[in-house]
Design an enzyme around this catalytic site. Structure first.
Site, mmCIF file in Angstrom:
data_model
loop_
_atom_site.group_PDB
_atom_site.id
_atom_site.type_symbol
_atom_site.label_atom_id
_atom_site.label_comp_id
_atom_site.label_asym_id
_atom_site.label_seq_id
_atom_site.Cartn_x
_atom_site.Cartn_y
_atom_site.Cartn_z
ATOM 1 N N SER A 107 -84.515 31.374 17.119
ATOM 2 C CA SER A 107 -84.260 32.583 16.502
ATOM 3 C C SER A 107 -82.888 33.304 17.474
ATOM 4 C CB SER A 107 -85.291 33.785 16.866
ATOM 5 O OG SER A 107 -84.768 35.040 16.281
ATOM 6 N N GLY A 108 -81.893 33.439 16.987
ATOM 7 C CA GLY A 108 -80.489 33.736 17.290
ATOM 8 C C GLY A 108 -79.736 33.013 17.851
ATOM 9 N N THR A 112 -78.211 31.061 10.696
ATOM 10 C CA THR A 112 -77.496 31.913 9.544
ATOM 11 C C THR A 112 -76.028 31.762 9.401
ATOM 12 O OG1 THR A 112 -79.677 33.026 9.570
ATOM 13 C CG2 THR A 112 -77.933 33.945 8.076
ATOM 14 N N ASN A 157 -82.922 38.695 18.042
ATOM 15 C CA ASN A 157 -81.535 38.713 17.404
ATOM 16 C C ASN A 157 -81.606 39.847 16.573
ATOM 17 O OD1 ASN A 157 -79.663 37.948 15.519
ATOM 18 N ND2 ASN A 157 -80.561 36.195 14.771
ATOM 19 N N SER A 160 -82.172 38.996 12.669
ATOM 20 C CA SER A 160 -83.011 37.787 12.322
ATOM 21 C C SER A 160 -83.546 37.554 11.049
ATOM 22 C CB SER A 160 -84.329 37.988 13.149
ATOM 23 O OG SER A 160 -84.888 36.845 13.335
ATOM 24 N N SER A 161 -83.478 36.242 10.668
ATOM 25 C CA SER A 161 -83.911 35.956 9.238
ATOM 26 C C SER A 161 -85.416 35.902 9.379
ATOM 27 C CB SER A 161 -83.448 34.668 8.644
ATOM 28 O OG SER A 161 -82.039 34.762 8.953
ATOM 29 N N GLY A 389 -86.700 27.490 13.701
ATOM 30 C CA GLY A 389 -86.925 26.401 14.620
ATOM 31 C C GLY A 389 -88.308 26.493 15.421
ATOM 32 N N GLU A 391 -91.008 27.735 17.315
ATOM 33 C CA GLU A 391 -91.214 29.040 18.277
ATOM 34 C C GLU A 391 -92.331 28.659 19.274
ATOM 35 O OE1 GLU A 391 -91.746 32.358 15.765
ATOM 36 O OE2 GLU A 391 -89.540 32.448 15.141
#
Ligand SMILES: Nc1ncnc2c1ncn2[C@@H]1O[C@H](COP(=O)(O)OP(=O)(O)OP(=O)(O)O)[C@@H](O)[C@H]1O
Ligand SMILES: [Mg+2]
Length: 1012
Positions: A107-108, A112, A157, A160-161, A389, A391
């Site tokens: 994340s981050g 995206t 993030n 974040s998606s 990805g 986690e």
């Protein structure tokens, strides 16, 4: 890559395969650090792109950058996301193979953003048309919409998606993007009802509250203060400095309308979003009986209106559960805790299903409609996967379990596809396959997904079985069933050391990338994802169109239990793998440099962690297992031929022999390289670097000699009048210039090794130039000058281009305009030699010069069966004294008629019309020649009109006499009754004058409007 081989000390290597110590994580991270310091955020591992999040805007995404990467070979230019995008695009176009770009990272890390850059690249660089532009806009605008509804601020993030996304971009035969399709994976619905400290709910809630217009908020029963909504206060973070909710609201509203949402749909969608906020504010109190009762009537009222459901039924369904006992249905009251969880389950279901509806709706708007070949699958596809990805948190739960399982699957795919392509290349090059030792993670995938024995099966079984199943009984089942698996361990099964770091409610999986401990708390609930039946019933009765589509009535009658979350996810992943397997993959691995979202900070621990969990070292090992470097013979020879007297300046024999001679001269040892059918494979980077260093030295030492050669060539060029500019001679220090010059001298020779580079370059430049400077419309006659080798091709292209523009122009032309054009073309055929013709060109031909009101009703009555197609005022000159008489000429479908007020004076059948004569001047006089033998006709008719070209063009077309119109340069002879002949003489004079001359002729004097 070649371009920066020399800069490796300062900026590290552009491709990790060139790292001498490729098994060292420290060397890997050091290379990343060097490059990051220089703002070089992209590095390759073979064809995999590693991307570091710079956390600042870099000037590397401009139009010029895009152009620089277009059509350029992957390794000839520094690593960039555009190179990956372009490479995928070109493979799709040239090999007609579908492609996919897999973007992963934590994340981050910038997944995206990367996917948006790829999409932007295609939107800017691919061919466009008006229709394609709409698709491009929709593709781009799908992002802000999906981000508003599916992204949220998290600790990692700000944007974040919270869902996985796979997007297909479809391209037509010209390579223009013409459609798209999105698949979404596992939205984090729990965020709707709960957020951790410092985090927010999905963006859309804040955007609506901050940006929504006053009357909209009033209609939705909302106030402009997020603190008032229970679902928005959990994270205690309503405002984020990097986010401007009010502006984003505008962006999203605009995007919705570009995608094609109508006002009612937007209204219904926002009703649902508002209803989730109201649901969060529904409170319960405990009655004496212990059951829960709703205390917030206002909320129920709003909910009933916004969701278009029955408020009383909803209230009951929130506080009761329907149970079936002995065949009878009973309403059993819920306690406080149960009611709150039923309410939250409803919120999650409503939001989650609406999100899926939204994706479907976007898909409908992006759907590729092939109007030319509706039944064929004529589009090629590039898929973009932006998915979570690996986690690994302090506490990992069901969500991390699913996400990490997804990454195991992707790793498996990567290994299979990379090894496959390596093996294929070896085979096609005729090199013996050298087995690559790698860890096959299939064993972990099986542990998770195997039927009956896998973790998901065991979890489903616990969710479905009657009795007192719980998260802990699930853990015990796992221990019983997979307890002996080498990649699974629990507190009970672990040895002393591991036991210390493993909770009693946890199990540990040894993933390919590392170990992760999962707490089983919440596994059963999250997997069940239950919504009480009576709540479903209420929603099924909704009159909100979106809710109706989200809650299908069939669900109520369907006795089959819905699939659990994990099984749904497993199945959707299996489908995704199938999709990806059918395509050629490219990989982008994203890394974030620090947790503080700051530019310039390189947190080594964090980066090492990601390198490990992204499996980058494993990637590199697989890629480097055989050879570090491979190039086609001609590329290798072209670059290194100065290093060997036999190959310099030219090698005339077979390329393979040239390379063989070259490497022998360089002293390569047999185990350092292999020669395939078309490529040389070099095993170690050090061999390549030594060669590169030798080239560097050589360049300097031959610099002066080269200079001399260039001067000589320059003089020759001058003598031969080849216009080699002096500035060209000035760059003699660069040996490549020599080759270019030599190429230039040979430019008119048949293709040979000396000129092929130059010829290709010239052709390429011409085509690129042509592409940018194509004629804008059918009247634009500009066309770049082609080089000699492309004259014929250029002529073909020019014709094709013109035909294409004409075709487009014709297709767009309205029928009336087409009719006008046809008449104008006919007019030009007939009258182009007439003096008044140029003045008539810009004036449009009108439908008729006289309206029906201007024609006597008696005439219309007499012509009742026929429609007047065109009418114009004319002057008739009688046969005897040439006296002018005012008349009307009417054109009918099969005849013309001359009219005097209420009387039809003369009917002229088109079939009887022998011809039409006019002068070449600007007089408006014309003669209709009629048959002499016809007793009824009293000879030819002499008329004059101000609209001669228009009227006669229409008459000629209607009577099908276009070829019978005569433009006379001098007198016109005509008959006057019983075969007697008369003449009209035309002369040029200052003004129009029509009189009977003394010689009995009709004399017409007319001015000349155009000098000849
Ligand atoms: N190439 C880039 N240039 C500049 N900033 C970037 C770039 N890539 C990422 N960022 C910054 O990092 C932030 C996070 O990136 P992004 O949202 O793409 O992460 P992500 O990998 O999709 O994370 P998540 O898994 O949480 O959705 C962006 O909002 C942006 O500020
Ligand atoms: Mg994202």
């Amino acid at each position: 890559m070649e371009s920066a081989l020399t800069a490796r000390d300062r900026v590290g290597v552009q491709d990790f395969v060139l790292l001498e110590n490729y098994t060292s994580e420290a060397a890997f991270v050091e290379n990343l650090r060097r490059r990051f310091k220089e703002n070089l955020i992209y590095t390759y591992i073979g064809s995999v792109l590693v991307s570091m999040n710079p956390y600042k805007e870099l000037e590397i995404y401009s139009r010029q950058h895009m152009d620089r990467y277009r059509g350029v070979s992957f390794f000839e230019i520094s690593p960039h996301i555009y190179a990956v995008s372009d490479n995928a695009y070109r493979s799709m176009r040239t090999e007609r193979r579908d492609q996919c770009i897999l973007i992963s990272g934590e994340s981050g890390a910038g997944k995206t953003e990367a996917s948006k850059k790829v999409l932007q690249y295609y939107a800017v660089t691919c061919p466009a048309s008006e229709q394609v532009q709409t698709v491009k806009d929709r593709l781009l605008q799908s992002n802000p919409v999906l981000e508003a509804f599916g992204n949220a601020k998290t600790l990692r993030n700000d944007n974040s998606s919270r869902f996985g996304k796979y997007m297909d971009v479809q391209f037509d035969f010209r390579g223009a993007p013409v459609g798209g399709h999105i698949l979404n994976y596992l939205l984090e619905k729990s965020r709707v009802v709960h957020q951790n400290h410092g985090e927010r709910n999905f963006h859309i809630f804040y955007q609506l509250i901050e940006g929504g217009e006053e009357d909209l908020l009033r209609r939705l029963g909302l106030e402009r203060n997020p603190q008032l909504y229970q679902y928005l206060v959990k994270g205690n973070c309503p405002k984020v400095s990097s986010i401007n909710d009010r502006n984003e609201w505008k962006v999203v509203r605009k995007a919705l309308s570009i995608i094609g949402f109508c006002e009612e749909e937007v209204e219904e969608l926002l009703n649902i979003i508002a209803s989730v906020l109201h649901l969060g504010n529904v409170h319960f109190e405990e009655e004496d009986s212990g059951s829960a009762a709703v205390t917030t009537e206002t909320q129920i009222k709003y909910l009933a209106r916004l969701l278009a459901v029955d408020g009383t039924l909803l209230k009951e369904a929130l506080t009761h559960k329907k149970i079936t006992a002995k065949g009878e249905e009973l309403m059993s009251p819920l306690n406080l805790e149960q009611a709150a969880s039923a309410r939250d389950a409803l919120s999650k279901a409503v939001y989650g299903r609406t999100f899926t509806w939204l994706v479907n709706k976007i898909n409908a708007s992006l759907a590729y409609k092939d109007e030319v070949y509706p039944t064929s699958r004529s589009a090629s596809v590039i898929g973009l996967l932006d998915i979570y990805g690996f986690e690994v948190f302090q506490h990992n739960s069901f969500e991390q379990f699913c996400i990490n399982y997804c990454n195991e699957k992707l790793q498996q795919l990567f290994i299979e596809l990379t090894l496959k392509s390596e093996q294929e290349e070896y085979e096609s090059e005729g090199i013996a396959w050298e087995p690559v030792p790698f860890f096959n993670n299939k064993i972990i995938c099986d542990l998770v997904e195997e039927k009956f024995r896998g973790i998901i099966s065991i979890l489903d079984e616990e969710c479905l079985r009657p009795g007192d199943a719980s998260d802990i009984t699930f853990l015990e089942k796992l221990e019983d069933t997979v307890g002996g698996h080498p990649h699974f361990v629990t507190h009970k099964l672990a040895d002393g050391k591991v036991r210390k770091v493993l909770g009693r409610d946890e199990f540990r999986l040894l993933h390919y990338a590392g170990e992760v401990n999962y707490s089983v708390n919440g596994f059963l609930d999250k997997n069940n994802d239950l919504l009480f039946r009576n709540l479903k019933e209420v929603m099924c009765q909704s009159e909100n169109n979106i809710v109706t589509q989200c809650f299908d009535r069939d669900e109520l009658t369907d006795k089959k239990r819905p699939e659990t979350t994990a099984t749904q996810f497993k199945n959707s992943l299996a489908k995704l793998m199938e999709i990806l397997m059918s395509k050629e993959p490219s990989y982008i691995r994203c890394i974030k440099p620090n947790d503080a979202k700051q530019p310039g900070r390189f947190d080594e621990m964090l980066i090492r962690h990601q390198v490990k969990y992204l499996g980058l070292m494993e990637n590199l090992r697989v890629r480097r297992a055989g050879f570090a470097y491979r190039r086609r013979y001609e590329v290798f020879l072209q670059r290194y031929k100065p290093l060997c007297p036999e190959t310099w300046p030219n090698w005339d024999g077979r390329l393979a022999d040239g390379v063989s001679t070259l490497v022998k001269h360089l002293g390569y040892k047999p185990d350092e390289f292999k020669l395939g059918r078309s490529k040389i494979f070099i095993r170690f980077p050090k061999t390549l670097f030594a060669t590169e260093d030798a080239l560097e030295v050589k360049k300097h030492s031959i610099g002066e000699r080269v200079g001399m050669v260039v001067v000589v060539i320059g003089i020759r060029c001058y003598v031969l009048s080849l216009r080699v500019s002096l500035t060209a001679i000035a760059i003699q220090s660069w040996w490549r210039g020599v080759l270019d010059r030599a190429c230039f001298i040979y430019r008119n020779h048949p293709r040979c090794p000396e000129n092929e580079y130059f010829l290709d370059y010239v052709r390429y430049s011409f085509l690129m130039n042509l592409r940018r400077n194509l004629p804008k419309n059918v009247l634009d006659k500009s066309w770049p000058k082609p080089p000699p080798a492309l004259i014929e091709a250029s002529e073909h292209l020019r014709k094709m281009c013109m035909q294409n523009m004409v075709r487009i122009y014709c297709r767009k032309t309205q029928p009336e305009w087409k009719n006008q054009m046809e008449q104008k073309v006919t007019a030009s055929e007939i009258f182009r030699d007439k003096d008044s013709y140029p003045q008539s060109v810009p004036k449009l031909f009108v439908g008729t010069r006289l309206s029906t009101e201007e024609i006597n009703p008696k005439v219309l009555q007499a012509l009742a069966n026929d429609k007047v197609k065109y009418a114009v005022a004319v002057t008739k000159y009688d046969r005897k004294g040439y006296r002018p008489r005012s008349r009307q000429l009417l054109l009918m479908s099969t005849f013309a008629v001359i009219v005097e007020q209420g009387k039809l004076k003369q009917r002229i059948d088109y079939s009887a019309l022998r011809g039409i004569s006019v002068s070449s001047l600007s007089d408006g006089v014309f003669v209709l020649h009629l048959p002499f033998e016809d007793k009824k006709q009293k000879g030819d008719v002499v008329l004059q009109t101000d609209h001669l070209i228009e009227a006669l063009t229409k008459l000629a077309i209607s009577a099908d006499k276009v070829s019978c119109v005569n433009v006379s340069q001098d007198s016109i002879k005509f008959t006057v009754g019983r075969g007697k002949e008369a003449l009209i003489d035309f002369t040029v004079g200052p003004e129009l004058l029509i009189t009977k001359a003394k010689n009995g002729h009709l004399s017409v004097t007319a001015p000349r409007l155009n000098s000849r």
